[in-house]
Enzyme design. Structure first.
Site, PDB file in Angstrom:
ATOM      1  N   THR A 165       0.893  -1.154   0.000  1.00 14.86           N
ATOM      2  CA  THR A 165       0.000   0.000   0.000  1.00 14.86           C
ATOM      3  C   THR A 165       0.921   1.191   0.000  1.00 14.86           C
ATOM      4  O   THR A 165       2.086   1.057   0.362  1.00 14.86           O
ATOM      5  CB  THR A 165      -0.809  -0.009   1.333  1.00 14.86           C
ATOM      6  OG1 THR A 165      -1.600  -1.184   1.376  1.00 14.86           O
ATOM      7  CG2 THR A 165      -1.681   1.207   1.510  1.00 14.86           C
ATOM      8  N   THR A 216       0.254  -0.869   6.921  1.00 14.93           N
ATOM      9  CA  THR A 216       0.354  -1.644   5.685  1.00 14.93           C
ATOM     10  C   THR A 216       0.487  -3.122   6.048  1.00 14.93           C
ATOM     11  O   THR A 216       0.646  -3.487   7.208  1.00 14.93           O
ATOM     12  CB  THR A 216       1.569  -1.221   4.830  1.00 14.93           C
ATOM     13  OG1 THR A 216       2.753  -1.509   5.563  1.00 14.93           O
ATOM     14  CG2 THR A 216       1.521   0.242   4.466  1.00 14.93           C
TER      15      THR A 216
HETATM   16  N1  ASP Z   1      -2.978  -3.519   4.032  1.00 18.11           N
HETATM   17  C1  ASP Z   1      -3.290  -3.747   2.634  1.00 18.11           C
HETATM   18  C2  ASP Z   1      -4.530  -4.569   2.503  1.00 18.11           C
HETATM   19  O1  ASP Z   1      -4.855  -5.296   3.427  1.00 18.11           O
HETATM   20  C3  ASP Z   1      -2.208  -4.427   1.880  1.00 18.11           C
HETATM   21  C4  ASP Z   1      -0.820  -4.090   2.251  1.00 18.11           C
HETATM   22  O2  ASP Z   1      -0.544  -2.983   2.696  1.00 18.11           O
HETATM   23  O3  ASP Z   1       0.054  -4.957   2.132  1.00 18.11           O
HETATM   24  O4  ASP Z   1      -5.122  -4.529   1.449  1.00 18.11           O
END
Ligand code: ASP
Length: 307
Positions: A165, A216
């Site tokens: 993200t 994230t």
């Molecule tokens: N947190 C984000 C999600 O759950 C993905 C990420 O940041 O890796 O979509």
């Protein structure tokens, strides 16, 4: 003035810093930086460079939060515009709502002048197609995607490898704090899945009196513990930034069942102290920080906490 952003922000944070120096309000400066990231094909987790869902469609999640008014705008599973963070800002500015999803989000984006555009990068389509061909049973491949998708979900969803993200948080010289997020979410996710990035209090929260936080990685965990809100509320109750993050991590570590993985917490307080913590991610997590007076943002490595 301060901007904290994760490593995906490489090109965007420089733009945000310049705009902040030119006295753009913090939320608008962060939105412009994220907009650069969303159109950068080299960033393989956000916008055009991101990954589609299980049936090969891009679905973007994004949010903005103004920590002074505590107004929020967010979009989830937005399909046909790369300007997810700008559409999220329009939700905040034009509607009595906080979050729009899928068809409604696309309709609203068009009303705001964001014309539908090509969002699936050919390389992302190629990688997705290879994954489908390797994972779907040979007797079902001809009928795909008109097959039950739930049994495929655990086999194909790839949160550990292909995800991320971009998160930007910061404070301007008037003392206003804001946070913005944008992502294509987990690669090969079940269609319609929302991550934590558009969920207020889970993937992001800002309150100009206390600070801001954004997460994230495993959104399926931070949505269960309201991680970003937990950090800001702990500071409101008198905890230091470090103690507030520690509390949020202890809570994450107590989760049982469901999908458990790593989480990265980015947080700052109203005095411009900041911390980025890597909770249980095996990889090295890098991030960017910029303060007024710095010519360019500085890259740092997140402190690791393993339970
Ligand atoms: N947190 C984000 C999600 O759950 C993905 C990420 O940041 O890796 O979509």
């Amino acid at each position: 003035m301060l901007i904290l952003a994760n490593v995906e922000a490489t090109n965007g944070i420089k733009v945000s810093a310049k705009l902040l120096e030119n006295e753009l309000p913090i939320l608008d400066a962060l939105v412009e930086g994220i907009s650069i990231v969303e159109r950068d094909p080299k960033v393989r987790s956000v916008g055009y460079g991101g990954w589609p869902n299980m049936i090969g469609e891009m679905e973007f999640d994004a949010a903005v939060m103004d920590g002074t008014s505590r107004q929020i705008g967010a979009v989830g599973a937005l399909q046909d515009s790369l300007s997810a963070v700008k559409v999220a800002r329009e939700v905040m500015l034009r509607l009595p709502h906080v979050v729009l999803t899928s068809a409604g989000a696309s309709r609203f984006a068009k009303e705001c002048g964001f014309e539908p555009e090509a969002v699936l990068m050919p390389d992302s389509k190629r990688v997705w197609r290879n994954k489908i061909e390797k994972t779907v049973a040979p007797n079902l491949i001809d009928q795909f995607p008109n097959i039950p998708l739930a049994p495929l979900s655990n086999l194909i969803t790839d949160p550990e490898r292909v995800r991320d993200t971009t998160v930007f948080l910061g404070k301007d010289d008037k003392g206003d704090i804001a946070v913005c997020t944008s992502t294509s979410g987990w690669a090969w996710k079940y269609p319609g899945r929302l991550g934590d990035s558009p969920i207020p209090g889970a993937g992001f929260y800002a309150d100009s009196r206390y600070g801001a936080a954004a997460c994230t990685h495993t959104g399926e965990m931070t949505m269960r513990t309201s991680t970003a809100r937990c950090i800001i509320l702990a500071m409101q109750l008198g905890r230091s930034l470090e103690d507030a993050i520690k509390l949020a991590i202890e809570d994450l570590a107590l989760l049982k069942g469901g999908f458990l993985g790593g989480v990265v917490i980015h947080a700052m307080d109203a005095n411009e102290n900041y911390q980025v913590i890597n909770f249980n991610c095996s990889e090295t997590i890098r991030y960017w920080v910029w303060r007024d007076g710095m010519r360019t943002p500085e890259q740092k490595i997140a402190e690791k906490h393993t339970f």
